[in-house]
Structure formats: structure tokens, C-alpha cells
Motif scaffolding. Structure first.
Motif, short mmCIF file in Angstrom:
data_model
loop_
_atom_site.label_atom_id
_atom_site.label_comp_id
_atom_site.label_asym_id
_atom_site.label_seq_id
_atom_site.Cartn_x
_atom_site.Cartn_y
_atom_site.Cartn_z
N ASP A 29 -19.65 -77.29 11.92
CA ASP A 29 -18.92 -76.49 11.21
C ASP A 29 -17.61 -75.83 11.31
OD1 ASP A 29 -21.44 -76.68 9.22
OD2 ASP A 29 -22.36 -75.24 10.46
N GLY A 30 -17.18 -76.64 12.27
CA GLY A 30 -15.76 -76.45 12.70
C GLY A 30 -15.64 -75.17 13.74
N ARG A 31 -16.61 -74.60 14.13
CA ARG A 31 -16.52 -73.38 15.05
C ARG A 31 -17.81 -73.43 15.94
NH1 ARG A 31 -18.37 -68.68 15.17
NH2 ARG A 31 -17.36 -67.20 16.49
N VAL A 32 -17.76 -73.70 17.22
CA VAL A 32 -18.80 -73.19 17.93
C VAL A 32 -19.21 -71.85 18.35
CG1 VAL A 32 -19.70 -73.85 20.36
CG2 VAL A 32 -18.35 -75.36 19.45
N SER A 33 -20.41 -71.24 17.67
CA SER A 33 -20.79 -70.10 17.87
C SER A 33 -21.37 -69.67 19.18
CB SER A 33 -22.01 -69.78 17.09
OG SER A 33 -23.33 -70.28 17.36
N GLU A 34 -21.38 -68.21 19.69
CA GLU A 34 -22.02 -67.80 20.74
C GLU A 34 -23.41 -68.27 20.83
OE1 GLU A 34 -20.76 -66.05 23.26
OE2 GLU A 34 -18.84 -66.28 22.31
N GLN A 35 -24.31 -68.47 19.85
CA GLN A 35 -25.50 -68.94 19.77
C GLN A 35 -25.63 -70.26 20.30
OE1 GLN A 35 -24.31 -67.15 17.07
NE2 GLN A 35 -25.78 -65.63 16.42
N HIS A 36 -24.80 -71.11 19.78
CA HIS A 36 -24.81 -72.57 20.32
C HIS A 36 -24.39 -72.60 21.99
CE1 HIS A 36 -23.43 -73.66 15.84
NE2 HIS A 36 -24.46 -74.12 16.35
N ILE A 37 -23.63 -71.85 22.34
CA ILE A 37 -23.23 -71.70 23.85
C ILE A 37 -24.48 -71.02 24.57
CG2 ILE A 37 -21.72 -70.54 25.51
CD1 ILE A 37 -19.37 -70.68 23.45
N ALA A 38 -25.16 -69.93 24.18
CA ALA A 38 -26.31 -69.59 24.72
C ALA A 38 -27.36 -70.57 24.86
CB ALA A 38 -26.68 -68.35 24.04
N ALA A 39 -27.81 -71.43 23.67
CA ALA A 39 -28.53 -72.25 23.66
C ALA A 39 -28.13 -73.52 24.50
CB ALA A 39 -28.77 -73.18 22.26
N ALA A 40 -27.12 -73.83 24.86
CA ALA A 40 -26.62 -74.96 25.74
C ALA A 40 -26.83 -74.19 27.15
CB ALA A 40 -25.17 -75.04 25.48
N ARG A 41 -26.59 -73.06 27.50
CA ARG A 41 -26.94 -72.48 28.93
C ARG A 41 -28.44 -72.40 29.03
NH1 ARG A 41 -22.60 -67.93 28.08
NH2 ARG A 41 -20.96 -69.12 29.07
N LEU A 95 -33.72 -85.42 21.38
CA LEU A 95 -33.74 -84.77 19.98
C LEU A 95 -34.04 -83.52 19.98
CD1 LEU A 95 -34.32 -88.06 18.16
CD2 LEU A 95 -32.54 -86.75 18.07
N GLU A 96 -35.18 -83.17 20.81
CA GLU A 96 -35.86 -81.79 21.10
C GLU A 96 -34.91 -80.73 21.46
OE1 GLU A 96 -39.24 -81.87 23.17
OE2 GLU A 96 -40.42 -83.10 21.89
N LEU A 97 -33.94 -81.07 22.55
CA LEU A 97 -32.86 -80.18 22.79
C LEU A 97 -31.88 -80.15 21.67
CD1 LEU A 97 -32.77 -81.50 26.67
CD2 LEU A 97 -33.88 -79.53 25.62
N LEU A 98 -31.46 -81.26 21.13
CA LEU A 98 -30.46 -81.07 20.15
C LEU A 98 -30.88 -80.22 18.99
CD1 LEU A 98 -29.16 -84.87 20.05
CD2 LEU A 98 -27.93 -82.82 20.90
N LEU A 99 -32.30 -80.47 18.65
CA LEU A 99 -32.90 -79.56 17.58
C LEU A 99 -32.51 -77.99 18.01
CD1 LEU A 99 -35.89 -81.54 16.63
CD2 LEU A 99 -34.22 -80.61 14.84
N ASN A 100 -32.89 -77.65 19.29
CA ASN A 100 -32.78 -76.41 19.77
C ASN A 100 -31.08 -75.78 19.53
OD1 ASN A 100 -35.01 -75.06 21.26
ND2 ASN A 100 -35.10 -77.12 21.73
N VAL A 101 -30.32 -76.70 19.79
CA VAL A 101 -28.88 -76.27 19.61
C VAL A 101 -28.52 -76.31 17.96
CG1 VAL A 101 -26.41 -77.16 19.75
CG2 VAL A 101 -28.01 -77.35 21.61
N ALA A 102 -29.21 -77.02 17.38
CA ALA A 102 -28.97 -77.08 15.90
C ALA A 102 -29.47 -75.82 15.20
CB ALA A 102 -29.68 -78.29 15.17
N TYR A 103 -30.68 -75.42 15.61
CA TYR A 103 -31.01 -74.12 15.15
C TYR A 103 -30.76 -72.85 15.94
CZ TYR A 103 -34.42 -76.47 11.73
OH TYR A 103 -34.88 -77.03 10.74
N ALA A 104 -29.90 -72.94 16.75
CA ALA A 104 -29.64 -71.71 17.64
C ALA A 104 -29.08 -70.54 16.89
CB ALA A 104 -28.37 -72.39 18.48
N GLY A 105 -28.56 -70.67 15.75
CA GLY A 105 -28.15 -69.61 14.91
C GLY A 105 -28.89 -69.47 13.52
#
Length: 184
Positions: A29-41, A95-105
Motif C-alpha cells: 500500500d505504499g507504506r510499511v506500518s509499525e504493525q508490519h515491522i512488529a510482525a516481522a520482529r 505462506l503462513e509467515l507471509l499471512l501473518n504480515v498481511a494481517y498484521a494491521g
């Protein structure tokens, strides 16, 4: 044994690809959110990455969110470097890990969802298989949220061993996720 050695040898390629694709997905969506970063961590913790591997993961995430990120080359490298014997298990975990990032926010945007579907297709997963995995993920997410709301959650130590997930927003959506009518 040799089987475990092969899987361990594939781990750097898996980590590189999963964090690149997380960055690509988070930037949909053009911007990485804090939730995405938290999910990656949280995923770095889940994968038990040491400090050097964490730095490499962050670099891969950053690479994936760049406008010129070459998704096809990243996926081709992952497919080349991962043993065919373990590919389907690694693919499902990815794919499970990617789904976690997709649903982070919350629910992913249509652009993020489109990127997720495209990633699954490029990885060789049939659309029906992806939808089944996605449905299972959403059901697990809903179940975890329900247990948190009723206070029946596990201890913090037990939770550390679960996959990082978040939750579906309503009981009605849970019925939909499971493909059931409300009176089932």
C-alpha cells in the motif's frame, strides 16, 4: 541425520526469501506500518534468529520493499536453493509467515491480498491450495482471539512456541471462514 542437514542447509535461502517477500508484501500500500515491522520482529523471534541472522533478515526486508524489487528473481533463487524434498513444507511455512504480515494491521488491503495471491502462484501453489491455507490461517487466528477474550489463553512461555497470529474480527466471519451457516 542427512535429512535434517538438508533442511538446515535450506534455512538461509528460506530466511532470505521470506523476509524479502515480507518487505514486498508490507509495502503493497505504499507504506510499511509499525504493525508490519512488529510482525516481522515476531517472526524473527519465532525463527530463533541470532543477531547476525536478524541483521540479514532486516536487510532482506528492506530489499523487498524497494520499488525495483525483483520478485521473480527472489522466488527463483528460493526454488533453486531449497531441496525439492522439503519444498512443500517450506512453502507452507513461508505462506503462513507471509499471512501473518498481511494481517498484521487487520484485514489486508486488496493490493496486499493480490500480492499474496501472486506470490503463492509464483511459488507454484495452486489457487485452491492457497485458499485452503488462507482459510485455515483465518480460523486459527479467530480461535486464538476467542481464547484471549475468554481468558483461557496459555502462559506466556507456552505462547512463545505458537506461530505468531492475530485474529478474525467476529463470530459471523468465523462461520464464513469455515464455510458454515450460522445455524450449523
Amino acid at each position: 541425520p542427512a535429512d535434517a542437514d538438508q533442511r538446515e542447509a535450506a534455512q538461509p535461502a528460506f530466511n532470505r526469501a521470506v523476509f524479502q517477500l515480507m518487505g514486498y508484501l508490507a509495502k503493497a500500500d505504499g507504506r510499511v506500518s509499525e504493525q508490519h515491522i512488529a510482525a516481522a520482529r515476531a517472526i524473527m523471534d519465532y525463527l530463533h534468529l541470532n543477531s547476525a541472522d536478524r541483521r540479514a533478515a532486516i536487510a532482506c526486508f528492506t530489499e523487498g520493499k524497494q520499488p525495483g524489487f525483483m520478485i521473480d528473481a527472489a522466488i527463483a533463487a528460493f526454488q533453486r536453493d531449497c531441496s525439492h524434498r522439503h519444498y512443500s513444507a517450506l512453502l507452507q511455512q513461508m505462506l503462513e509467515l507471509l499471512l501473518n504480515v498481511a494481517y498484521a494491521g487487520g484485514d489486508p488491503s486488496s493490493m496486499a491480498y493480490a500480492r499474496l495471491v501472486a506470490i503463492a502462484e509464483r511459488l507454484g501453489l495452486a489457487r485452491l491450495q492457497f485458499e485452503a491455507l488462507h482459510t485455515l490461517f483465518r480460523a486459527q487466528r479467530w480461535a486464538q482471539q476467542s481464547s484471549r477474550q475468554t481468558g483461557s489463553d496459555h502462559s506466556h512461555e507456552q505462547r512463545a512456541h505458537h506461530r505468531p497470529t492475530t485474529a478474525v474480527n467476529s463470530l459471523a466471519e468465523a462461520y464464513t471462514v469455515l464455510g458454515l451457516k450460522r445455524d450449523a
